[in-house]
Enzyme design. Structure first.
Site, PDB file in Angstrom:
ATOM      1  N   SER A  11       0.756  -1.145   0.070  1.00  0.00           N
ATOM      2  CA  SER A  11       0.048  -0.053  -0.096  1.00  0.00           C
ATOM      3  C   SER A  11       0.853   1.400  -0.011  1.00  0.00           C
ATOM      4  O   SER A  11       0.549   2.498  -0.533  1.00  0.00           O
ATOM      5  CB  SER A  11      -0.965  -0.076   1.362  1.00  0.00           C
ATOM      6  N   ARG A  12       2.006   1.185   0.658  1.00  0.00           N
ATOM      7  CA  ARG A  12       2.836   2.505   0.665  1.00  0.00           C
ATOM      8  C   ARG A  12       4.258   2.207   0.592  1.00  0.00           C
ATOM      9  O   ARG A  12       4.565   0.974   0.098  1.00  0.00           O
ATOM     10  CB  ARG A  12       2.871   2.911   2.008  1.00  0.00           C
ATOM     11  N   SER A 133      17.370  -5.982   5.150  1.00  0.00           N
ATOM     12  CA  SER A 133      17.706  -4.676   5.277  1.00  0.00           C
ATOM     13  C   SER A 133      19.425  -5.004   5.410  1.00  0.00           C
ATOM     14  O   SER A 133      19.909  -5.980   6.056  1.00  0.00           O
ATOM     15  CB  SER A 133      17.403  -4.338   6.680  1.00  0.00           C
ATOM     16  N   TYR A 147      14.229  -5.565  15.049  1.00  0.00           N
ATOM     17  CA  TYR A 147      14.204  -5.359  13.562  1.00  0.00           C
ATOM     18  C   TYR A 147      15.474  -6.327  13.100  1.00  0.00           C
ATOM     19  O   TYR A 147      15.262  -6.900  12.023  1.00  0.00           O
ATOM     20  CB  TYR A 147      14.222  -3.778  13.260  1.00  0.00           C
ATOM     21  N   ALA A 149      17.502  -8.458  14.386  1.00  0.00           N
ATOM     22  CA  ALA A 149      17.131  -9.929  14.590  1.00  0.00           C
ATOM     23  C   ALA A 149      16.148 -10.456  13.649  1.00  0.00           C
ATOM     24  O   ALA A 149      16.634 -11.584  12.994  1.00  0.00           O
ATOM     25  CB  ALA A 149      16.686 -10.286  15.939  1.00  0.00           C
TER      26      ALA A 149
HETATM   27  P1  NAP Z   1       6.485   1.573   5.231  1.00  0.00           P
HETATM   28  O1  NAP Z   1       6.313   2.731   4.176  1.00  0.00           O
HETATM   29  O2  NAP Z   1       6.149   1.672   6.676  1.00  0.00           O
HETATM   30  O3  NAP Z   1       5.500   0.247   4.618  1.00  0.00           O
HETATM   31  C1  NAP Z   1       5.168  -0.688   5.239  1.00  0.00           C
HETATM   32  C2  NAP Z   1       4.245  -1.764   4.602  1.00  0.00           C
HETATM   33  O4  NAP Z   1       4.094  -2.950   5.297  1.00  0.00           O
HETATM   34  C3  NAP Z   1       2.645  -1.304   4.573  1.00  0.00           C
HETATM   35  O5  NAP Z   1       2.085  -1.310   3.232  1.00  0.00           O
HETATM   36  C4  NAP Z   1       2.017  -1.811   5.343  1.00  0.00           C
HETATM   37  O6  NAP Z   1       0.440  -1.776   5.028  1.00  0.00           O
HETATM   38  C5  NAP Z   1       2.551  -3.345   5.310  1.00  0.00           C
HETATM   39  N1  NAP Z   1       2.507  -4.181   6.527  1.00  0.00           N
HETATM   40  C6  NAP Z   1       2.996  -3.908   7.858  1.00  0.00           C
HETATM   41  N2  NAP Z   1       2.507  -4.771   8.517  1.00  0.00           N
HETATM   42  C7  NAP Z   1       2.038  -5.636   8.028  1.00  0.00           C
HETATM   43  C8  NAP Z   1       1.308  -6.820   8.241  1.00  0.00           C
HETATM   44  N3  NAP Z   1       1.118  -7.545   9.265  1.00  0.00           N
HETATM   45  N4  NAP Z   1       0.263  -7.628   6.990  1.00  0.00           N
HETATM   46  C9  NAP Z   1       0.573  -6.899   5.810  1.00  0.00           C
HETATM   47  N5  NAP Z   1       1.160  -5.801   5.568  1.00  0.00           N
HETATM   48  C10 NAP Z   1       1.620  -5.069   6.539  1.00  0.00           C
HETATM   49  O7  NAP Z   1       7.736   0.460   4.978  1.00  0.00           O
HETATM   50  P2  NAP Z   1       8.980   0.589   3.822  1.00  0.00           P
HETATM   51  O8  NAP Z   1      10.109   1.558   4.397  1.00  0.00           O
HETATM   52  O9  NAP Z   1       8.379   0.673   2.558  1.00  0.00           O
HETATM   53  O10 NAP Z   1       9.650  -0.921   4.187  1.00  0.00           O
HETATM   54  C11 NAP Z   1       9.275  -1.909   3.128  1.00  0.00           C
HETATM   55  C12 NAP Z   1      10.424  -2.737   3.458  1.00  0.00           C
HETATM   56  O11 NAP Z   1      11.513  -2.597   3.252  1.00  0.00           O
HETATM   57  C13 NAP Z   1      10.191  -3.392   4.892  1.00  0.00           C
HETATM   58  O12 NAP Z   1      10.538  -4.796   4.981  1.00  0.00           O
HETATM   59  C14 NAP Z   1      11.251  -3.051   5.505  1.00  0.00           C
HETATM   60  O13 NAP Z   1      11.961  -3.615   6.861  1.00  0.00           O
HETATM   61  C15 NAP Z   1      12.304  -2.838   4.468  1.00  0.00           C
HETATM   62  N6  NAP Z   1      13.419  -1.762   4.570  1.00  0.00           N
HETATM   63  C16 NAP Z   1      13.124  -0.586   4.657  1.00  0.00           C
HETATM   64  C17 NAP Z   1      13.989   0.365   4.746  1.00  0.00           C
HETATM   65  C18 NAP Z   1      13.757   1.870   4.820  1.00  0.00           C
HETATM   66  O14 NAP Z   1      14.859   2.695   5.190  1.00  0.00           O
HETATM   67  N7  NAP Z   1      12.568   2.427   4.777  1.00  0.00           N
HETATM   68  C19 NAP Z   1      15.470  -0.029   5.068  1.00  0.00           C
HETATM   69  C20 NAP Z   1      15.570  -1.439   4.498  1.00  0.00           C
HETATM   70  C21 NAP Z   1      14.539  -2.370   4.515  1.00  0.00           C
HETATM   71  P3  NAP Z   1      -0.499  -0.700   5.809  1.00  0.00           P
HETATM   72  O15 NAP Z   1       0.074   0.662   5.692  1.00  0.00           O
HETATM   73  O16 NAP Z   1      -1.495  -1.237   4.980  1.00  0.00           O
HETATM   74  O17 NAP Z   1      -0.555  -1.423   7.280  1.00  0.00           O
END
Ligand code: NAP
Length: 238
Positions: A11-12, A133, A147, A149
């Site tokens: 979604s985001r 990550s 996170y 872990a």
């Molecule tokens: P984000 O903008 O916070 O978006 C998180 C997404 O995960 C949202 O679509 C949310 O859905 C969904 N979500 C959370 N819990 C859920 C659940 N139990 N079931 C189904 N959907 C769920 O996060 P992001 O930054 O894009 O991160 C995406 C991935 O990249 C994650 O795995 C994160 O750990 C990894 N990552 C991010 C970064 C960073 O700097 N941003 C760095 C390294 C790795 P809703 O909003 O609809 O609830």
């Protein structure tokens, strides 16, 4: 017939950009999310309008096996799964509750296991990408010890899935560095400056820069890339 992809947490943030990338490559999409109904609906409308592919929204909690199982009744076949849904709950050691710790582990590790388990039943051939990550390798942020872990566990799961699903399914982990998404919106200015000081490119990634790598990894150009970890962190050291 167009190939089909399921993206969790679409979604985001990074997941929504992966959805746009895979739609641009001609994939029909199953877009999972949990709470952000309006974002998911807008994304679906945009993708259908721009890329004329089929998009189905699947609202379910990746941590709940019954919900995952139910969702898979709506998916007949799959060529690609991107385990992207993830959360971080930052807290210092003594403030971290076991419930918070479990929620992070469940979302970031149990979730990918459950979704891959059911995806594997209907994927004859294809690719699974796990979004981990680069924090696994740096551990410079103890407030996110759960996170880190969870993501370290995800790298292990990535390897085990690659072994279990060979030779028909390639399984690859991507380790992004810091990306401009809601996940980082509450970081203090001082902490952001510390991060940028350790980044060779002196900036956070755009979510599209992670999605572009997914686009490459699912393509035939990446047909010999399997059971490995791709860092997409712009060069980061500490
Ligand atoms: P984000 O903008 O916070 O978006 C998180 C997404 O995960 C949202 O679509 C949310 O859905 C969904 N979500 C959370 N819990 C859920 C659940 N139990 N079931 C189904 N959907 C769920 O996060 P992001 O930054 O894009 O991160 C995406 C991935 O990249 C994650 O795995 C994160 O750990 C990894 N990552 C991010 C970064 C960073 O700097 N941003 C760095 C390294 C790795 P809703 O909003 O609809 O609830």
């Amino acid at each position: 017939m167009r190939p089909k992809a399921l993206i969790t947490g679409a979604s985001r943030g990074i997941g929504s950009r992966i959805a746009l990338k895979l739609a641009s490559l001609g994939y029909d999409l199953y877009l999972n999310y949990l709470n952000s109904d309006q974002d998911a609906i807008c994304l679906k409308e945009r993708i259908v309008e721009e890329y004329k592919v089929d998009v189905q929204l699947l609202k379910f909690d990746v941590t709940k096996e019954e919900e995952v199982k139910e969702a898979f009744k709506k998916i007949k076949s799959l060529n690609c799964l991107v385990n992207n849904a993830g959360i971080a709950i930052d807290n210092d050691l003594q403030s971290k509750s076991s419930l918070e710790f479990q929620k992070v582990i469940n979302t970031n590790l149990l979730g990918p296991f459950l979704v891959a388990k059911y995806a594997a039943i209907i994927m004859d051939k294809g690719v699974i990408i796990n979004i981990a990550s680069n924090s696994v390798f740096h551990h410079s942020y103890p407030e996110g010890l759960d996170y880190d872990a969870s993501k370290a566990g995800l790298l292990s799961l990535n390897h085990s899935l690659a072994l279990a699903l060979a030779p028909n399914i390639r399984v690859i982990a991507i380790c992004p560095g810091w990306v401009k998404t809601d996940m980082n919106k509450d970081l203090s200015k001082e902490y952001k400056e510390q991060i940028l000081a350790k980044s060779l490119l002196k900036r956070f990634a755009e979510p599209e820069e992670i999605a572009n790598v997914v686009g490459f990894l699912v393509s035939n150009e990446a047909s010999y890339i399997n059971d490995t970890i791709i860092n997409v962190d712009g060069g980061y050291y500490d």
